[in-house]
Motif scaffolding. Structure first.
Motif, PDB file in Angstrom:
ATOM      1  N   CYS A 174     -43.232 -38.698 -47.825  1.00  0.00           N
ATOM      2  CA  CYS A 174     -41.863 -38.296 -47.527  1.00  0.00           C
ATOM      3  C   CYS A 174     -41.696 -38.367 -46.021  1.00  0.00           C
ATOM      4  CB  CYS A 174     -41.541 -36.899 -48.060  1.00  0.00           C
ATOM      5  SG  CYS A 174     -42.363 -35.559 -47.157  1.00  0.00           S
ATOM      6  N   ALA A 179     -33.279 -39.687 -46.885  1.00  0.00           N
ATOM      7  CA  ALA A 179     -32.895 -40.131 -48.212  1.00  0.00           C
ATOM      8  C   ALA A 179     -34.053 -40.958 -48.780  1.00  0.00           C
ATOM      9  CB  ALA A 179     -31.617 -40.968 -48.143  1.00  0.00           C
ATOM     10  N   ARG A 248     -37.687 -38.796 -49.974  1.00  0.00           N
ATOM     11  CA  ARG A 248     -36.725 -37.991 -49.215  1.00  0.00           C
ATOM     12  C   ARG A 248     -37.415 -37.210 -48.095  1.00  0.00           C
ATOM     13  NH1 ARG A 248     -36.364 -37.275 -54.536  1.00  0.00           N
ATOM     14  NH2 ARG A 248     -34.750 -38.428 -55.649  1.00  0.00           N
ATOM     15  N   ASP A 252     -37.738 -31.280 -49.617  1.00  0.00           N
ATOM     16  CA  ASP A 252     -37.139 -31.665 -50.896  1.00  0.00           C
ATOM     17  C   ASP A 252     -38.163 -31.544 -52.020  1.00  0.00           C
ATOM     18  OD1 ASP A 252     -34.533 -32.274 -49.938  1.00  0.00           O
ATOM     19  OD2 ASP A 252     -35.311 -34.137 -49.097  1.00  0.00           O
TER      20      ASP A 252
END
Length: 381
Positions: A174, A179, A248, A252
């Motif tokens: 990540c 996004a 992401r 998250d």
């Protein structure tokens, strides 16, 4: 089929200290296709571990019904060294605190060694299956010839050695705030574009060589170099499919979202023939592939507080302000410096708001074309 859970020992950093890797195996050992799934190689990047938790549960169900024709290997925490690096109450798992560097850089570089191995080249011919078998054996032999001793290097070597004969490799990471986005080689875009679409990625970034040796590229690039060196030989471009999935941002970690990501990966594995059953139709892609050397790395020009203005996943235009640097020590009226995008594209990742120093990369924007002069270590440190 019985699920096999292995505990692979690693060298301890001191007397009375030991570490190990937990490896879960589904399907049939030594059967094809072999899939390697790992998470948290950067040990403080934890969304992938939750995704693999959900995926492993689904694989266990499917395996019980005989639905895995080959072997799927799951390593939910690929970096026990980094998992132990708590400093001041924070987990710092990107770099080895003993000075060994970034845990996802500097894997064993085998491109030239494999291409220069006379025995490999001389044995390559028109039989693609025989070629793939021979190359996998050669990769294992090259790694076995140089086992390391230092702890972090042993970890990297162990992961690379176990995965070097895989048909499919997904390395789950990540970013800070981001996004969904993916990295893969340009030769494998066709294979990974459906995965990007299933995951809802806003960027699919491609590079033949990112400028270092991250895990996925250390496994795929030797095949590409061999194909260049012996163009007449039958070497499938998908003999080793390797991709980095950026799930992401670091915070998250959400159970429902992780379960959806696991199902998306599972459907893609069905598409690739690694899991039995019909996959649900893939959605329309949210992005076209773009070059990694087309990424605009927005950097702080001065020290201060980074205040982002654009959320991850948003499209921006060249010249658009994406954030500001605020220096509260300066007089009122002159305390802000705007940072603007240099390209049209998608802001797919950014640094969390907070203190920055000059040169810090605070945002990344995926542009459609290569930026002149953009070279070197394209992934950053």
């Amino acid at each position: 089929m019985a699920i096999v859970v292995e505990s692979l020992p690693l060298p301890g950093p001191s007397p009375l200290t030991s570490r190990h890797l937990a490896v879960h195996r589904f399907g049939r050992g030594a059967a094809r296709p072999k899939v390697w799934l790992q998470a948290a190689l950067h040990a403080d990047e934890l969304p992938g571990a939750l995704v693999l938790h959900h995926l492993a549960a689904r694989l266990a169900e499917i395996d019980g019904a005989g639905g895995i024709p080959g072997e799927i290997v799951v390593v939910p925490f690929a970096n026990p060294i980094g998992l132990a690096q708590h400093v001041g109450g924070r987990l710092l798992g990107r770099y080895a605190l003993d000075g060994a560097g970034n845990f996802n850089r500097g894997f064993v570089e085998l491109r030239d060694k494999l291409a220069d191995a006379d025995a490999v080249g001389a044995g390559l011919g028109a039989d693609a299956a025989a070629n793939v078998t021979a190359v996998r054996a050669a990769l294992a032999k090259l790694l076995d010839a140089e086992p390391p001793a230092e702890e972090a290097e042993v970890l990297k070597w162990t992961l690379q050695r176990m995965a070097c004969d895989a048909d499919i490799v997904l390395d789950l990471h990540c970013d800070d705030q981001a996004a969904m986005h993916l990295y893969c080689g340009p030769r494998q875009v066709e294979a990974f574009a459906p995965l990007a679409a299933r995951l809802g990625a806003v960027a699919l970034l491609t590079a033949e060589d990112s400028g270092d040796a991250p895990f996925d590229e250390a496994l795929t690039r030797p095949w590409w170099r061999l194909a260049e060196r012996f163009p007449a030989a039958a070497l499938p471009v998908d003999a080793c499919l390797g991709c980095t999935v950026e799930l992401r941002g670091g915070v998250d970690i959400d159970d429902d979202m992780a379960a959806r990501d696991a199902e998306a990966i599972l459907d893609w594995l069905r598409d690739r023939g690694a899991v039995a059953g019909a996959a649900r139709a893939a959605p329309a892609p949210r992005c076209a592939p773009t070059p990694l050397d087309g990424v605009d790395a927005v950097r702080a020009a001065a020290a201060g507080l980074w205040i982002p203005r654009v959320p991850p996943g948003a499209r921006v235009a060249a010249g658009e302000v994406v954030g500001e640097i605020v220096d509260p020590t300066r007089p009122p009226g002159g305390a802000r410096a705007a940072l603007a995008a240099a390209v049209d594209g998608v802001l797919f990742a950014r640094m969390s708001p907070g203190l920055v120093k000059p040169g810090d990369r605070v945002a990344k924007i995926a542009g459609a074309s290569a930026i002149p002069g953009r070279r070197g270590k394209l992934l950053g440190d």
